[in-house]
Design a protein around this motif. Structure first.
Motif, mmCIF file in Angstrom:
data_model
loop_
_atom_site.group_PDB
_atom_site.id
_atom_site.type_symbol
_atom_site.label_atom_id
_atom_site.label_comp_id
_atom_site.label_asym_id
_atom_site.label_seq_id
_atom_site.Cartn_x
_atom_site.Cartn_y
_atom_site.Cartn_z
ATOM 1 N N GLY A 45 11.411 0.199 1.743
ATOM 2 C CA GLY A 45 10.473 -0.523 2.589
ATOM 3 C C GLY A 45 9.058 -0.503 2.035
ATOM 4 O O GLY A 45 8.737 0.261 1.125
ATOM 5 N N LEU A 46 8.237 -1.347 2.614
ATOM 6 C CA LEU A 46 6.856 -1.539 2.171
ATOM 7 C C LEU A 46 5.950 -1.591 3.382
ATOM 8 O O LEU A 46 6.310 -2.182 4.406
ATOM 9 N N ILE A 47 4.778 -0.984 3.262
ATOM 10 C CA ILE A 47 3.738 -1.096 4.284
ATOM 11 C C ILE A 47 2.483 -1.657 3.635
ATOM 12 O O ILE A 47 2.044 -1.165 2.601
ATOM 13 N N GLN A 48 1.925 -2.675 4.244
ATOM 14 C CA GLN A 48 0.597 -3.170 3.900
ATOM 15 C C GLN A 48 -0.323 -2.617 4.988
ATOM 16 O O GLN A 48 -0.123 -2.877 6.176
ATOM 17 N N ALA A 49 -1.289 -1.794 4.599
ATOM 18 C CA ALA A 49 -2.179 -1.132 5.554
ATOM 19 C C ALA A 49 -3.459 -1.943 5.734
ATOM 20 O O ALA A 49 -4.081 -2.342 4.759
ATOM 21 N N LYS A 50 -3.840 -2.154 6.976
ATOM 22 C CA LYS A 50 -5.077 -2.872 7.298
ATOM 23 C C LYS A 50 -5.867 -2.042 8.301
ATOM 24 O O LYS A 50 -5.614 -2.087 9.504
ATOM 25 N N ASP A 60 0.820 -1.207 0.000
ATOM 26 C CA ASP A 60 0.000 0.000 0.000
ATOM 27 C C ASP A 60 0.856 1.259 0.000
ATOM 28 O O ASP A 60 0.497 2.251 -0.607
ATOM 29 N N VAL A 61 1.985 1.212 0.701
ATOM 30 C CA VAL A 61 2.907 2.349 0.750
ATOM 31 C C VAL A 61 4.319 1.828 0.526
ATOM 32 O O VAL A 61 4.741 0.869 1.169
ATOM 33 N N LEU A 62 5.034 2.461 -0.401
ATOM 34 C CA LEU A 62 6.449 2.171 -0.626
ATOM 35 C C LEU A 62 7.240 3.422 -0.248
ATOM 36 O O LEU A 62 6.778 4.540 -0.466
ATOM 37 N N TYR A 63 8.441 3.227 0.301
ATOM 38 C CA TYR A 63 9.249 4.358 0.767
ATOM 39 C C TYR A 63 10.703 3.947 0.866
ATOM 40 O O TYR A 63 11.036 2.758 0.823
ATOM 41 N N THR A 64 11.565 4.937 1.015
ATOM 42 C CA THR A 64 12.963 4.716 1.375
ATOM 43 C C THR A 64 13.121 5.299 2.769
ATOM 44 O O THR A 64 12.876 6.497 2.978
ATOM 45 N N ASP A 65 13.507 4.447 3.725
ATOM 46 C CA ASP A 65 13.559 4.886 5.122
ATOM 47 C C ASP A 65 14.746 5.831 5.363
ATOM 48 O O ASP A 65 15.577 6.029 4.475
#
Length: 189
Positions: free
Chosen positions: A112-117, A101-106
């Motif tokens: 990194g990747l976030i799967q949002a629930k 759901d969200v991709l980023y560079t920390d």
């Protein structure tokens, strides 16, 4: 399945520009079409502003996260990533998102990747979601780490499998700590 979501800021700007130019070109020949195009452009801008406003309010604690729409929750998480120094943050969720759901560079330079629930309290995130993220975050998205962030909790099976494969789980308690400014609670830590 949910419709594909796009990054609202870019989408709204692009849609507004295309609709404006199309409307301008057609305005002289088709005034009714021009009015429709203008109305669509205004609606796209209003929706984009509403989503951004809700995300900012939620970040301040003024909105109940459980009342956000799923796409609003994803944008809210993206805003938290930006707040805490991530770069290249993109909301990519939707049908066919391959568990992202969200991709980023920390802040350390790792992708990194976030799967949002965005679940209601009492509805636990199950092991199947951890398995999907585990199966895609490295190869499909090229990420060094992954997390699942929920407004609820995780089942024991999800916790056990995530621990074994190294996927960070951010439950409601840890999410509230992250929102409150505890950077150690961020998914990449």
């Amino acid at each position: 399945m949910a419709p594909r979501k796009h990054r609202i800021n870019g989408w709204a700007a692009t849609a507004t520009a295309v609709l404006f130019l199309t409307g301008l070109r057609s305005a002289f020949d088709h005034p009714a079409l021009a009015a429709l195009v203008l109305a669509a452009a205004v609606a796209a801008t209003v929706v984009a502003r509403r989503i951004r406003r809700k995300a900012r309010a939620a970040r301040r604690g003024a909105v109940n996260l459980h009342q956000l729409e799923p796409v609003e929750f994803e944008h809210f998480l993206a805003d938290l990533c930006r707040r805490d120094g991530c770069r290249g943050v993109r909301v990519v969720g939707g049908a066919g998102d391959l568990a992202a759901d969200v991709l980023y560079t920390d802040p350390r330079g790792r992708r990194g990747l976030i799967q949002a629930k965005r679940y209601q309290r009492g509805n636990g995130v199950g092991n199947e979601h951890v398995q999907m993220v585990n199966g895609t975050y490295r190869d499909a998205h090229g990420c060094a780490h992954a997390s699942i962030v929920t407004t609820s909790h995780f089942t024991p099976a999800a916790k056990q499998f995530a621990s074994r494969v190294g996927i960070a789980l951010v439950d409601e308690s840890r999410l509230n700590a992250w929102i409150g400014g505890r950077r150690a609670a961020a998914p990449w830590n």
